[in-house]
Design an enzyme around this catalytic site. Structure first.
Site, PDB file in Angstrom:
ATOM      1  N   GLU A  17       0.830  -1.205   0.000  1.00  0.00           N
ATOM      2  CA  GLU A  17       0.000   0.000   0.000  1.00  0.00           C
ATOM      3  C   GLU A  17       0.866   1.258   0.000  1.00  0.00           C
ATOM      4  O   GLU A  17       1.883   1.311   0.678  1.00  0.00           O
ATOM      5  CB  GLU A  17      -0.873  -0.016   1.259  1.00  0.00           C
ATOM      6  CG  GLU A  17      -1.845   1.139   1.335  1.00  0.00           C
ATOM      7  CD  GLU A  17      -2.933   0.864   2.357  1.00  0.00           C
ATOM      8  OE1 GLU A  17      -3.697  -0.098   2.157  1.00  0.00           O
ATOM      9  OE2 GLU A  17      -2.996   1.596   3.346  1.00  0.00           O
ATOM     10  N   ALA A  51      -9.986  10.587   3.981  1.00  0.00           N
ATOM     11  CA  ALA A  51     -11.425  10.736   4.195  1.00  0.00           C
ATOM     12  C   ALA A  51     -11.865  12.202   4.186  1.00  0.00           C
ATOM     13  O   ALA A  51     -12.941  12.536   3.727  1.00  0.00           O
ATOM     14  CB  ALA A  51     -11.838  10.070   5.502  1.00  0.00           C
ATOM     15  N   HIS A  77      -8.436   3.304  -3.373  1.00  0.00           N
ATOM     16  CA  HIS A  77      -9.391   3.424  -2.269  1.00  0.00           C
ATOM     17  C   HIS A  77     -10.372   4.568  -2.556  1.00  0.00           C
ATOM     18  O   HIS A  77     -10.061   5.500  -3.294  1.00  0.00           O
ATOM     19  CB  HIS A  77      -8.664   3.727  -0.961  1.00  0.00           C
ATOM     20  CG  HIS A  77      -7.776   2.615  -0.488  1.00  0.00           C
ATOM     21  ND1 HIS A  77      -7.343   2.508   0.813  1.00  0.00           N
ATOM     22  CD2 HIS A  77      -7.226   1.550  -1.135  1.00  0.00           C
ATOM     23  CE1 HIS A  77      -6.583   1.442   0.946  1.00  0.00           C
ATOM     24  NE2 HIS A  77      -6.483   0.850  -0.224  1.00  0.00           N
ATOM     25  N   HIS A 148     -14.158  -3.272  14.953  1.00  0.00           N
ATOM     26  CA  HIS A 148     -13.963  -1.856  14.639  1.00  0.00           C
ATOM     27  C   HIS A 148     -14.081  -1.038  15.925  1.00  0.00           C
ATOM     28  O   HIS A 148     -14.901  -1.358  16.790  1.00  0.00           O
ATOM     29  CB  HIS A 148     -15.023  -1.406  13.614  1.00  0.00           C
ATOM     30  CG  HIS A 148     -14.836   0.005  13.151  1.00  0.00           C
ATOM     31  ND1 HIS A 148     -15.572   1.051  13.666  1.00  0.00           N
ATOM     32  CD2 HIS A 148     -13.974   0.549  12.253  1.00  0.00           C
ATOM     33  CE1 HIS A 148     -15.180   2.183  13.082  1.00  0.00           C
ATOM     34  NE2 HIS A 148     -14.213   1.900  12.223  1.00  0.00           N
TER      35      HIS A 148
HETATM   36  P1  FAD Z   1     -18.055   0.652   7.806  1.00  0.00           P
HETATM   37  O1  FAD Z   1     -18.041  -0.671   7.154  1.00  0.00           O
HETATM   38  O2  FAD Z   1     -19.168   1.574   7.473  1.00  0.00           O
HETATM   39  O3  FAD Z   1     -18.012   0.403   9.384  1.00  0.00           O
HETATM   40  C1  FAD Z   1     -17.817   1.478  10.276  1.00  0.00           C
HETATM   41  C2  FAD Z   1     -18.553   1.200  11.591  1.00  0.00           C
HETATM   42  O4  FAD Z   1     -19.961   1.231  11.369  1.00  0.00           O
HETATM   43  C3  FAD Z   1     -18.258  -0.176  12.180  1.00  0.00           C
HETATM   44  O5  FAD Z   1     -18.242  -0.060  13.567  1.00  0.00           O
HETATM   45  C4  FAD Z   1     -19.441  -1.030  11.721  1.00  0.00           C
HETATM   46  O6  FAD Z   1     -19.699  -2.121  12.602  1.00  0.00           O
HETATM   47  C5  FAD Z   1     -20.555  -0.003  11.738  1.00  0.00           C
HETATM   48  N1  FAD Z   1     -21.598  -0.290  10.733  1.00  0.00           N
HETATM   49  C6  FAD Z   1     -21.416  -0.675   9.446  1.00  0.00           C
HETATM   50  N2  FAD Z   1     -22.593  -0.830   8.832  1.00  0.00           N
HETATM   51  C7  FAD Z   1     -23.549  -0.537   9.754  1.00  0.00           C
HETATM   52  C8  FAD Z   1     -24.966  -0.518   9.733  1.00  0.00           C
HETATM   53  N3  FAD Z   1     -25.655  -0.840   8.628  1.00  0.00           N
HETATM   54  N4  FAD Z   1     -25.625  -0.147  10.882  1.00  0.00           N
HETATM   55  C9  FAD Z   1     -24.961   0.182  12.010  1.00  0.00           C
HETATM   56  N5  FAD Z   1     -23.607   0.168  12.074  1.00  0.00           N
HETATM   57  C10 FAD Z   1     -22.914  -0.181  10.969  1.00  0.00           C
HETATM   58  N6  FAD Z   1      -9.412   5.392   5.813  1.00  0.00           N
HETATM   59  C11 FAD Z   1      -9.231   6.424   4.959  1.00  0.00           C
HETATM   60  O7  FAD Z   1      -9.585   7.562   5.263  1.00  0.00           O
HETATM   61  N7  FAD Z   1      -8.648   6.232   3.737  1.00  0.00           N
HETATM   62  C12 FAD Z   1      -8.246   5.005   3.311  1.00  0.00           C
HETATM   63  O8  FAD Z   1      -7.745   4.877   2.196  1.00  0.00           O
HETATM   64  C13 FAD Z   1      -8.416   3.899   4.196  1.00  0.00           C
HETATM   65  N8  FAD Z   1      -8.032   2.654   3.834  1.00  0.00           N
HETATM   66  C14 FAD Z   1      -8.275   1.591   4.673  1.00  0.00           C
HETATM   67  C15 FAD Z   1      -7.925   0.300   4.252  1.00  0.00           C
HETATM   68  C16 FAD Z   1      -8.154  -0.786   5.098  1.00  0.00           C
HETATM   69  C17 FAD Z   1      -7.779  -2.164   4.616  1.00  0.00           C
HETATM   70  C18 FAD Z   1      -8.729  -0.593   6.386  1.00  0.00           C
HETATM   71  C19 FAD Z   1      -8.950  -1.775   7.300  1.00  0.00           C
HETATM   72  C20 FAD Z   1      -9.081   0.690   6.802  1.00  0.00           C
HETATM   73  C21 FAD Z   1      -8.883   1.783   5.956  1.00  0.00           C
HETATM   74  N9  FAD Z   1      -9.231   3.089   6.322  1.00  0.00           N
HETATM   75  C22 FAD Z   1      -9.032   4.141   5.468  1.00  0.00           C
HETATM   76  C23 FAD Z   1      -9.830   3.331   7.648  1.00  0.00           C
HETATM   77  C24 FAD Z   1     -11.381   3.237   7.599  1.00  0.00           C
HETATM   78  O9  FAD Z   1     -11.886   4.266   6.778  1.00  0.00           O
HETATM   79  C25 FAD Z   1     -11.904   3.384   9.033  1.00  0.00           C
HETATM   80  O10 FAD Z   1     -11.567   2.268   9.789  1.00  0.00           O
HETATM   81  C26 FAD Z   1     -13.379   3.730   9.169  1.00  0.00           C
HETATM   82  O11 FAD Z   1     -13.613   4.131  10.521  1.00  0.00           O
HETATM   83  C27 FAD Z   1     -14.333   2.591   8.861  1.00  0.00           C
HETATM   84  O12 FAD Z   1     -14.439   2.363   7.518  1.00  0.00           O
HETATM   85  P2  FAD Z   1     -15.266   1.085   6.960  1.00  0.00           P
HETATM   86  O13 FAD Z   1     -15.300   1.165   5.513  1.00  0.00           O
HETATM   87  O14 FAD Z   1     -14.790  -0.165   7.598  1.00  0.00           O
HETATM   88  O15 FAD Z   1     -16.717   1.475   7.567  1.00  0.00           O
END
Ligand code: FAD
Length: 287
Positions: A17, A51, A77, A148
């Site tokens: 990455e 973000a 991303h 998370h």
């Molecule tokens: P989600 O899948 O939306 O989850 C976030 C939270 O919401 C979790 O606690 C989940 O349980 C909860 N949730 C999900 N769906 C629901 C629902 N329907 N109802 C209620 N609760 C729900 N950040 C950046 O800014 N830029 C990047 O390029 C970046 N790359 C990343 C790459 C990887 C491999 C990882 C693991 C993380 C990365 N991140 C990045 C960090 C990421 O954006 C954060 O961890 C963020 O807080 C969560 O993103 P997510 O897509 O997992 O969110």
């Protein structure tokens, strides 16, 4: 090339990455790091997307260079927490115009000062949106072996993860973890939940003392006592600490591969020397 194709034979893959520069004057430096990492011939490379704006504007051009100039498959991303539907549509159109075929669909961290845009609540909403706009893109998502940070119950987190996969993900990449047992336990629970897509293990080589606190605060990952002792002993010696970080990450990867976790994603943090050190340690393992 689609990442789903790269992962389909369950052969060992290793990906790296990079993140775009925070300021334009650092662009050439990041471009050079990406070129050097691509020269190591990873299975693919990923490019993060800030973000809150900031580092997001160069994601597309760096990803395009990696794929179109250096010939390495790329994963761009995309976050949605601070984006309107129009911004997302524009970014998807840009990725497509550059020939980018793979997108990691993320929510992004909620800004400290709170949200100002509310078009997307969770990553799953972004996944649905992209699926509609660009059904041919190969989509990945994030997952969290230690749960998370915002989710109090690991089982709820897994329910949300299943929902994301059902919305149309082809693979998942994990948050960093430093104890492989965490990953094995997570894989067991994810498979029990009916999550069947390939899950790439996210490995962060910690190569300086400051990174420990930063990584823990960003990810909530637990640092095992064994590694804490290494940082305690070598943290003040930059060269020794880099070597320790590369070896610890390499050992984690060897253990994962030995236990059937064949897809490894390294958070190489724009450090070609670290990526090269890991590749050198795995030269026979990867053959
Ligand atoms: P989600 O899948 O939306 O989850 C976030 C939270 O919401 C979790 O606690 C989940 O349980 C909860 N949730 C999900 N769906 C629901 C629902 N329907 N109802 C209620 N609760 C729900 N950040 C950046 O800014 N830029 C990047 O390029 C970046 N790359 C990343 C790459 C990887 C491999 C990882 C693991 C993380 C990365 N991140 C990045 C960090 C990421 O954006 C954060 O961890 C963020 O807080 C969560 O993103 P997510 O897509 O997992 O969110």
């Amino acid at each position: 090339m689609k990442i789903s194709e790269i992962l389909k034979n369950n052969e060992v893959t290793i990906s790296f990455e990079v993140f775009p520069p925070k300021t334009d004057d650092k662009y050439a430096q990041v471009e050079e790091a990406a070129r050097k990492i691509a020269a190591l011939h990873p299975s693919f490379m990923s490019v993060t997307y800030g973000a809150g704006g900031g580092t997001s504007k160069n994601t597309a051009s760096i990803a395009s260079d990696i794929q179109n100039r250096y010939g390495t498959p790329v994963l761009a991303h995309l976050t949605c927490v601070s984006s309107t539907r129009e911004t997302v549509a524009r970014q998807i159109a840009l990725y497509k115009s550059l020939g980018i075929e793979n997108v990691l669909a993320l929510r992004g961290d909620i800004p400290k000062e709170g949200r100002t845009v509310f078009d997307y609540a969770h990553a799953v909403d972004l996944i649905h949106d992209i699926r509609e706009q660009a059904p041919d893109l190969c989509l990945g998502g994030a997952c969290y072996p230690e749960g998370h940070v915002e989710c109090e119950r690991p089982s709820d987190d897994l329910d949300h993860l299943k929902e994301k996969c059902d919305a149309g993900l082809s693979f998942l990449t994990t948050q960093m973890f430093f104890d492989n047992n965490t990953m094995y336990n997570f894989l067991y629970r994810a498979r029990e939940k009916g999550i069947t897509v390939p899950i790439l293990a996210g490995i962060m080589p910690i190569t300086n003392r400051k990174q420990v606190a930063r990584s823990v605060s960003l990810s909530g990952a637990t640092i095992p006592q064994r590694f804490r002792m290494m940082v305690d002993r070598f943290g003040e010696d930059p060269k020794a600490m880099q070597q320790v970080g590369i070896i610890y990450a390499s050992e984690q990867i060897i253990d994962l591969i030995s236990n059937g976790v064949t897809h490894i994603h390294v958070y190489s943090m724009n450090k070609p020397a670290v990526a090269a050190g890991i590749m050198a340690n795995l030269s026979e393992v990867l053959k």
